[in-house]
Structures are given as structure tokens and as C-alpha cells.
Design a protein around this motif. Structure first.
Motif, PDB file in Angstrom:
ATOM      1  N   PRO A 136      50.106  35.192  81.268  1.00 39.29           N
ATOM      2  CA  PRO A 136      50.482  36.595  81.506  1.00 39.29           C
ATOM      3  C   PRO A 136      51.162  37.196  80.275  1.00 39.29           C
ATOM      4  N   ASP A 176      49.502  42.844  80.735  1.00 40.60           N
ATOM      5  CA  ASP A 176      49.824  42.755  82.160  1.00 40.60           C
ATOM      6  C   ASP A 176      51.041  43.596  82.521  1.00 40.60           C
ATOM      7  N   SER A 410      54.582  34.521  88.179  1.00 35.60           N
ATOM      8  CA  SER A 410      53.996  33.963  89.406  1.00 35.60           C
ATOM      9  C   SER A 410      52.486  34.096  89.415  1.00 35.60           C
ATOM     10  N   ARG A 411      51.945  35.045  88.657  1.00 37.86           N
ATOM     11  CA  ARG A 411      50.500  35.212  88.580  1.00 37.86           C
ATOM     12  C   ARG A 411      49.840  33.978  87.969  1.00 37.86           C
ATOM     13  N   ARG A 412      50.508  33.396  86.952  1.00 33.46           N
ATOM     14  CA  ARG A 412      49.941  32.202  86.318  1.00 33.46           C
ATOM     15  C   ARG A 412      49.909  31.046  87.312  1.00 33.46           C
ATOM     16  N   LYS A 414      49.777  31.191  90.563  1.00 30.34           N
ATOM     17  CA  LYS A 414      48.767  31.416  91.601  1.00 30.34           C
ATOM     18  C   LYS A 414      47.374  31.129  91.070  1.00 30.34           C
ATOM     19  N   ASN A 415      47.143  31.558  89.801  1.00 28.97           N
ATOM     20  CA  ASN A 415      45.826  31.353  89.224  1.00 28.97           C
ATOM     21  C   ASN A 415      45.603  29.942  88.737  1.00 28.97           C
TER      22      ASN A 415
END
Length: 416
Positions: A136, A176, A410-412, A414-415
Motif C-alpha cells: 500500500p 492508495d 490492513s489492505r495488504r 487482507k490481500n
């Protein structure tokens, strides 16, 4: 959380972006996060390599729990006042930092890559690396340097401006998260095409415990030969083109005989320092101090009866002076060169006097008004302190930023 910060300036630089970047990284590290930095060797604002650093090589160091990777950059022999030397210097860091940026991302595997501009020249590489590794990306803008460069005449040409603006907009839309330091600058971000949903206001800050009102009779007054009858009008910070600091020398000339009790003290360094020293040489009411370390900042700010915040009209709302928060926290009134309706004028409302940029007479009159009215200085100083505690409190601002970082990181996860 693992954070990789990437930017041109970092401690031990005493002013501007380097000060805020290092305070942010050290605060995050003290909170238990793993923080690394890819930056240049320290040089600002004197444009001279700091003692203990070797600009011919890469260096690593640990500063207050933060791993710092230093990269070489081109430093012109003469302090640059125009475009060529600055662009070459910024470009040299953008190039030399690539290997360290790649190595840091591979080794650290950060949850967020935080790029800090200026220099905007690092933004394309930060974006490319974040995409390459699925990290991100966050871009924090301390000032809109491209707009400022064109407004101040450091860059010129309609075609060049259109091309630079178009490229800037493309890059901004791809991060992002993007943050900047004031509401007016947030508006400009949106006008450049940054999606409102990806933008965050992230003010600079001040430690209101470390910087607080103090006795005006300081060691600096003794050093400068000043007594309690002198009214000190202080400018502290970088001395460069965007400040319009020549107006302060003109005001000093105006007040030299009209108000001999008013003494102008300049504490700083930068591209225009020698020029300022030269034009102020005939003035008996002007004194100079070198840049001061953090441990003497409270004492320095307390020396002032009036703080001076010069700024050219062309850069209004393209930046917000980094010195503003400490000035307010010191509990002293300010005279700022800012038109009504600008962010700077709004920030000092009730805590100082805003005058039109480059209007020597208005500037002189405002300084004289405060110099002759101790009650007004006290009331405005109290309001300044109130504003600092309400709007610029370090822990509140950095805690909110940390929460935003965690959300982006948190996006990392989740991905991943």
C-alpha cells in the motif's frame, strides 16, 4: 506494523520537512512499530553536508529505534537560489535512492510505503515500487513544489507547466492514500484530481509540553546585548525564496528611527541568508543568530515579543509555514504576511495580525502596533497558546495518523 518512509529530508536537519519526518518516524517506532527510512545525507537548510556523513557513499545508522539508510545526492558548491541546482540535487537523490528503496522493500516487506514530498521527483519511483511489491502506498505532501516553482518563476513555460501538471495528476490518482497539511491544500489536492475518498488531512504539530510560554529574558537576549526594554521581533527558520524575507529588512529600515526599541532578530539559514545579511548590514536594529538545536527552541521562541511569518503572495495556500505551530505554542503573537481568506491568515486569527504580502508599510504598522501595546500582545499570545493546544497537539495528530496508517496497512494483510 512495518512502515518504510521515503523522502529527501530527515534528522539531524533542524528545520522544515526533515524535522517533522523524523519526529513522525521516531514516534511510530516508540509506539512499537518497525520503521525504516530511505533518505539523503543531511544538508538542509545550509546546503552543506552535515558533519560525520560521507556523500560519496551509502550509510546506515540507527536513530531512536529507526533504521535510516542514507543515500548520496548532488550538492552544488554555491547555495542554489534558482532552479538548476535544486532540480539536479533532487534528481540525484531520486536516482541514487532506488537501490536502497528496492532493498528496503525486499528485506522489510513493509505494510505501508510512505513517501514524503518535496521532492515530488521521488513520487513516481515510490508508486512503481509499491505496485511491484503489492505494498500500500501513501504520499504525504508538505508543499506543492511544482506550483510554487512556476509561481516564483523558478520554472517557466505554459507547455512545461501543462505537462508537469498532467503528470502530477496521473501520479496523485494512483496512490492508495494522499495527505497534506491544511484545508486549503486539501482543496488543491482535489482540484488536481486526487479522489476525495483517498485524501486525509495530516497537519504538522507541536509538542505543547516542550514548547510553552516562558520568561522573555532569556540567554539569547543576553547574548545579543538586549534588555527588557527592547521589543524583539523574531524570524526563525529557513531563509529562502518562498519566504519573501526581504520585506522584513525593509520593515526594520522603516522602524529604525521611528521605534528604536524594536529589534529584529533573524535566526536561520538558507539560500538567501547572505543576501539578507548584506541588505541588513547598515541597520542597527537587526541581529542574527545561527540555527538552534531542539533543546534551545523553547528558549529561542520565548525571546520574542512578536513572531514574524513572511510569505510571498504567489505561494499562498501552496504551503503552510512549518514554524507556525511552535510559534503559536510559545504564547506570543505573530505578524504574518497573508491576504484575508488564505489558510495562514485563518490560522492566526485572534492570535496575531495578517498583512498583505510585500506591503512594507502595513508590515511596519502591525509590528509597531504590537510593540506599543503590551496588553494586546498578551491577549493575542494567550489565544495563540489556546489554538496550539486545540489544533496542533502532537499526540492527538499523530494518534489519528497512526489509525489511518493501520487502516491502509490492513489492505495488504487482507490481500496477502
Amino acid at each position: 506494523m512495518k512502515i518504510l518512509a521515503y523522502g529527501l529530508n530527515y534528522a539531524p536537519e533542524l528545520t522544515g520537512i526533515g524535522k517533522y519526518s523524523s519526529e513522525l518516524c521516531e514516534w511510530l517506532a516508540a509506539r512499537g512499530h518497525t520503521v525504516e527510512v530511505v533518505t539523503a545525507h543531511p544538508y538542509y537548510p545550509n546546503w552543506v553536508l552535515a558533519e560525520g556523513y560521507d556523500n560519496r557513499s551509502y550509510q546506515h545508522e540507527i536513530r531512536n529505534l529507526v533504521k535510516v539508510r542514507r543515500c548520496p545526492l548532488y550538492l552544488p558548491r554555491v547555495v542554489p537560489s534558482g532552479k538548476r541546482g535544486r532540480i539536479m540535487s533532487h534528481a540525484s537523490f531520486a536516482i541514487s535512492s532506488v537501490p536502497k528503496l528496492l532493498a528496503s522493500v525486499r528485506q522489510l516487506q513493509p505494510d505501508v510505503l510512505l513517501a514524503v514530498t518535496p521532492s515530488f521527483l521521488i513520487a513516481p519511483m515510490a508508486l512503481a515500487v509499491s505496485r511491484m511489491f503489492g505494498t500500500p502506498s501513501w504520499l504525504h505532501i508538505q508543499d506543492f513544489e511544482l506550483d510554487a516553482a512556476f509561481e516564483l518563476g523558478m520554472l517557466a513555460g505554459n507547455n512545461l507547466r501543462r505537462a508537469a501538471t498532467s503528470l502530477e495528476a496521473v501520479i496523485l490518482r494512483r496512490f492508495d492514500r494522499i495527505s497534506t497539511i491544511s484545508p486549503r491544500m486539501m482543496d488543491r489536492l482535489h482540484s488536481k484530481g486526487a479522489p476525495p475518498g483517498s485524501t486525509v488531512k495530516f497537519r504538522n504539530w507541536v509538542d505543547t509540553d516542550a514548547i510553552s510560554p516562558a520568561n522573555r529574558m532569556t540567554g539569547f537576549r543576553k547574548q545579543l546585548g538586549l534588555s527588557d526594554r527592547h521589543i524583539v521581533a523574531l524570524y526563525a527558520g529557513s531563509i529562502a525564496a518562498k519566504q519573501g524575507i526581504e520585506s522584513l529588512a525593509e520593515a526594520a529600515a522603516e522602524l529604525q528611527t521611528k521605534a528604536p526599541e524594536v529589534v529584529f532578530v533573524f535566526c536561520g539559514a538558507g539560500a538567501l541568508l547572505k543576501h539578507l545579511v548584506k541588505i541588513a548590514a547598515p541597520l542597527s536594529n537587526v541581529k542574527f543568530l545561527d540555527l538552534q538545536p531542539d533543546e534551545r527552541m523553547r528558549e529561542l521562541l520565548a525571546t520574542a515579543d512578536i513572531h514574524l511569518i513572511p510569505q510571498r503572495a504567489q505561494v499562498s495556500d501552496l504551503m503552510l509555514p512549518s514554524k507556525l505551530a511552535p510559534i503559536l505554542a510559545s504564547g506570543r503573537p505573530a505578524v504574518a504576511m497573508a491576504y484575508p481568506g488564505t489558510q495562514l491568515a485563518a490560522e492566526i486569527e485572534g492570535a496575531g495580525i495578517a498583512v498583505p504580502p510585500s506591503d512594507r508599510q502595513a508590515l511596519s504598522d502591525a509590528i509597531l502596533k504590537l510593540a506599543r501595546d503590551p496588553g494586546l500582545r498578551m491577549r493575542m499570545g494567550e489565544q495563540a497558546r489556546t489554538l496550539a493546544c486545540a489544533r496542533w497537539h502532537k499526540e492527538a495528530i499523530l494518534s489519528e495518523f497512526e489509525a489511518n496508517l493501520i487502516e491502509v496497512a490492513s489492505r495488504r494483510r487482507k490481500n496477502g
